[in-house]
Design a protein around this motif. Structure first.
Motif, short mmCIF file in Angstrom:
data_model
loop_
_atom_site.label_atom_id
_atom_site.label_comp_id
_atom_site.label_asym_id
_atom_site.label_seq_id
_atom_site.Cartn_x
_atom_site.Cartn_y
_atom_site.Cartn_z
N GLU A 165 -35.64 -51.31 61.37
CA GLU A 165 -36.15 -50.00 61.76
C GLU A 165 -37.59 -49.82 61.28
N ALA A 184 -32.88 -43.60 64.97
CA ALA A 184 -33.38 -44.40 63.84
C ALA A 184 -33.98 -43.51 62.76
N ILE A 224 -36.66 -42.55 58.15
CA ILE A 224 -35.85 -43.69 58.56
C ILE A 224 -34.43 -43.40 58.11
#
Length: 106
Positions: free
Chosen positions: A92, A64, A79
């Protein structure tokens, strides 16, 4: 713009961190307004020791993003595929925040 942000935020952040507050700094790796390399430079200017070096953080066995933990209770996370704000990758972003707020590793 980035220089102005840095000059305003470094003293504010240092005051909070030396007062014992935890912090989560995050960057989307596709952020065109404040690229994560700029955020890394801002963090380096704090001169905090690295506690846990770069490693991927995962959601359902998928990367992620990447994270690094610093002294003074500071966590920096990227991210993957994210932009400047959390709504670029809401799932996320939410999972990252939930883990951090609950004191769980990313």
């Amino acid at each position: 713009m980035q220089k102005l942000f840095k000059s305003m935020s470094v003293p504010y952040h240092k005051n909070n961190s030396t007062s014992g507050y935890r912090s989560l700094i995050f960057s989307g790796d596709h952020d065109m307004a404040v690229p994560y390399l700029g955020t890394q430079a801002w963090i380096r200017s704090l001169n905090y020791s690295i506690i846990d070096d770069w490693r991927p953080w995962m959601i359902n066995d998928q990367i992620a993003g990447y994270t690094r933990t610093y002294a003074n209770k500071m966590t920096f996370a990227t991210i993957k595929g994210g932009g400047h704000t959390p709504e670029y990758k809401p799932d996320e972003s939410s999972i990252m925040f939930q883990r951090w707020i609950n004191g769980q590793p990313l």
